[in-house]
Design a protein around this motif. Sequence first.
Motif, PDB file in Angstrom:
ATOM      1  N   ALA A  15      17.126  31.964 -14.815  1.00 13.81           N
ATOM      2  CA  ALA A  15      17.790  32.718 -13.755  1.00 13.81           C
ATOM      3  C   ALA A  15      16.838  33.118 -12.628  1.00 13.81           C
ATOM      4  O   ALA A  15      17.286  33.505 -11.546  1.00 13.81           O
ATOM      5  CB  ALA A  15      18.443  33.972 -14.335  1.00 13.81           C
ATOM      6  N   THR A  16      15.541  33.029 -12.873  1.00 16.05           N
ATOM      7  CA  THR A  16      14.564  33.421 -11.846  1.00 16.05           C
ATOM      8  C   THR A  16      14.256  32.225 -10.952  1.00 16.05           C
ATOM      9  O   THR A  16      13.786  31.187 -11.411  1.00 16.05           O
ATOM     10  CB  THR A  16      13.254  33.929 -12.505  1.00 16.05           C
ATOM     11  N   THR A  17      14.512  32.390  -9.678  1.00 18.64           N
ATOM     12  CA  THR A  17      14.243  31.309  -8.726  1.00 18.64           C
ATOM     13  C   THR A  17      12.882  31.507  -8.074  1.00 18.64           C
ATOM     14  O   THR A  17      12.351  32.623  -8.033  1.00 18.64           O
ATOM     15  CB  THR A  17      15.323  31.279  -7.629  1.00 18.64           C
ATOM     16  N   LEU A  18      12.360  30.427  -7.546  1.00 17.10           N
ATOM     17  CA  LEU A  18      11.093  30.521  -6.814  1.00 17.10           C
ATOM     18  C   LEU A  18      11.266  31.367  -5.551  1.00 17.10           C
ATOM     19  O   LEU A  18      10.333  32.050  -5.130  1.00 17.10           O
ATOM     20  CB  LEU A  18      10.565  29.129  -6.477  1.00 17.10           C
ATOM     21  N   THR A  19      12.448  31.354  -4.984  1.00 12.25           N
ATOM     22  CA  THR A  19      12.732  32.202  -3.820  1.00 12.25           C
ATOM     23  C   THR A  19      12.572  33.671  -4.198  1.00 12.25           C
ATOM     24  O   THR A  19      11.982  34.455  -3.446  1.00 12.25           O
ATOM     25  CB  THR A  19      14.160  31.928  -3.290  1.00 12.25           C
ATOM     26  N   GLU A  20      13.072  34.051  -5.370  1.00 12.97           N
ATOM     27  CA  GLU A  20      12.926  35.433  -5.836  1.00 12.97           C
ATOM     28  C   GLU A  20      11.466  35.774  -6.102  1.00 12.97           C
ATOM     29  O   GLU A  20      11.015  36.879  -5.783  1.00 12.97           O
ATOM     30  CB  GLU A  20      13.743  35.664  -7.114  1.00 12.97           C
ATOM     31  N   VAL A  21      10.734  34.833  -6.660  1.00 15.28           N
ATOM     32  CA  VAL A  21       9.304  35.066  -6.916  1.00 15.28           C
ATOM     33  C   VAL A  21       8.570  35.253  -5.590  1.00 15.28           C
ATOM     34  O   VAL A  21       7.768  36.180  -5.449  1.00 15.28           O
ATOM     35  CB  VAL A  21       8.684  33.911  -7.736  1.00 15.28           C
ATOM     36  N   ARG A  22       8.858  34.400  -4.622  1.00 14.65           N
ATOM     37  CA  ARG A  22       8.215  34.538  -3.309  1.00 14.65           C
ATOM     38  C   ARG A  22       8.560  35.884  -2.680  1.00 14.65           C
ATOM     39  O   ARG A  22       7.700  36.573  -2.131  1.00 14.65           O
ATOM     40  CB  ARG A  22       8.632  33.390  -2.387  1.00 14.65           C
ATOM     41  N   ALA A  23       9.822  36.292  -2.768  1.00 13.40           N
ATOM     42  CA  ALA A  23      10.237  37.576  -2.177  1.00 13.40           C
ATOM     43  C   ALA A  23       9.545  38.743  -2.876  1.00 13.40           C
ATOM     44  O   ALA A  23       9.077  39.684  -2.219  1.00 13.40           O
ATOM     45  CB  ALA A  23      11.757  37.726  -2.262  1.00 13.40           C
ATOM     46  N   ALA A  24       9.454  38.678  -4.184  1.00 14.73           N
ATOM     47  CA  ALA A  24       8.846  39.779  -4.950  1.00 14.73           C
ATOM     48  C   ALA A  24       7.340  39.863  -4.732  1.00 14.73           C
ATOM     49  O   ALA A  24       6.754  40.948  -4.821  1.00 14.73           O
ATOM     50  CB  ALA A  24       9.142  39.609  -6.434  1.00 14.73           C
ATOM     51  N   THR A  25       6.722  38.728  -4.434  1.00 12.01           N
ATOM     52  CA  THR A  25       5.259  38.706  -4.277  1.00 12.01           C
ATOM     53  C   THR A  25       4.820  38.686  -2.820  1.00 12.01           C
ATOM     54  O   THR A  25       3.626  38.796  -2.541  1.00 12.01           O
ATOM     55  CB  THR A  25       4.656  37.473  -4.994  1.00 12.01           C
ATOM     56  N   GLY A  26       5.770  38.526  -1.920  1.00 14.15           N
ATOM     57  CA  GLY A  26       5.411  38.467  -0.506  1.00 14.15           C
ATOM     58  C   GLY A  26       4.598  37.236  -0.155  1.00 14.15           C
ATOM     59  O   GLY A  26       3.757  37.279   0.738  1.00 14.15           O
ATOM     60  N   THR A  27       4.858  36.134  -0.840  1.00 20.36           N
ATOM     61  CA  THR A  27       4.123  34.895  -0.570  1.00 20.36           C
ATOM     62  C   THR A  27       5.042  33.870   0.091  1.00 20.36           C
ATOM     63  O   THR A  27       6.260  33.938  -0.013  1.00 20.36           O
ATOM     64  CB  THR A  27       3.559  34.288  -1.877  1.00 20.36           C
TER      65      THR A  27
END
Length: 184
Positions: A15-27
């Motif tokens: 369920a975790t997308t790379l878009t969500e990871v980028r948003a959460a990490t500011g990358t």
Amino acid sequence: MAAASELMFSQGVTATTLTEVRAATGTSNSQLYHYFTDKSELVQAVIAFQTERFLQAQGPVLDELDSWDGLLAWSELMVAAQRDRECAGGCSVGSLASELADNDEGSRLALVEAFERWQAHLVKGLAVMRERGDLAECADPEELATALMTAIEGGLVLSQVTRDVRPLEVSLKSALGYVRTYLR
């Protein structure tokens, strides 16, 4: 890594997308792909991160598994940690294992390594106990450690589902009872 780990632990890897990871990490995309060629590589890094975090949480107790008192202290720590989390989440490494073991060979192998690292502390402590004569010579540290690992993982899953630490307490008590049969 902390943000990606938290996302994957709380909502699952799938369920975790790379878009969500980028948003959460500011990358940015380029930053993320500079370190990880794909999501599978990121997941393997999350497994390594979660393993380190999990082992560090057990801290010095892992280095004191070479006595009956040390095994009891480890067991009590595991139950207390689950109680503190109100039985939510279970085992951070075990949760990843249930989701990934059948679908991602690279992650499965990373999880094998994670569990082996954890179990190695138990094997080492039990081997010292046997060498010192605290355990019978016929005691197999690998087998006893596997019994303890199985008890902890099964107990954590049942505690998570029931929101009660009792299954974890019972499973660890049973596995420690098995170890106790080899005590001298």
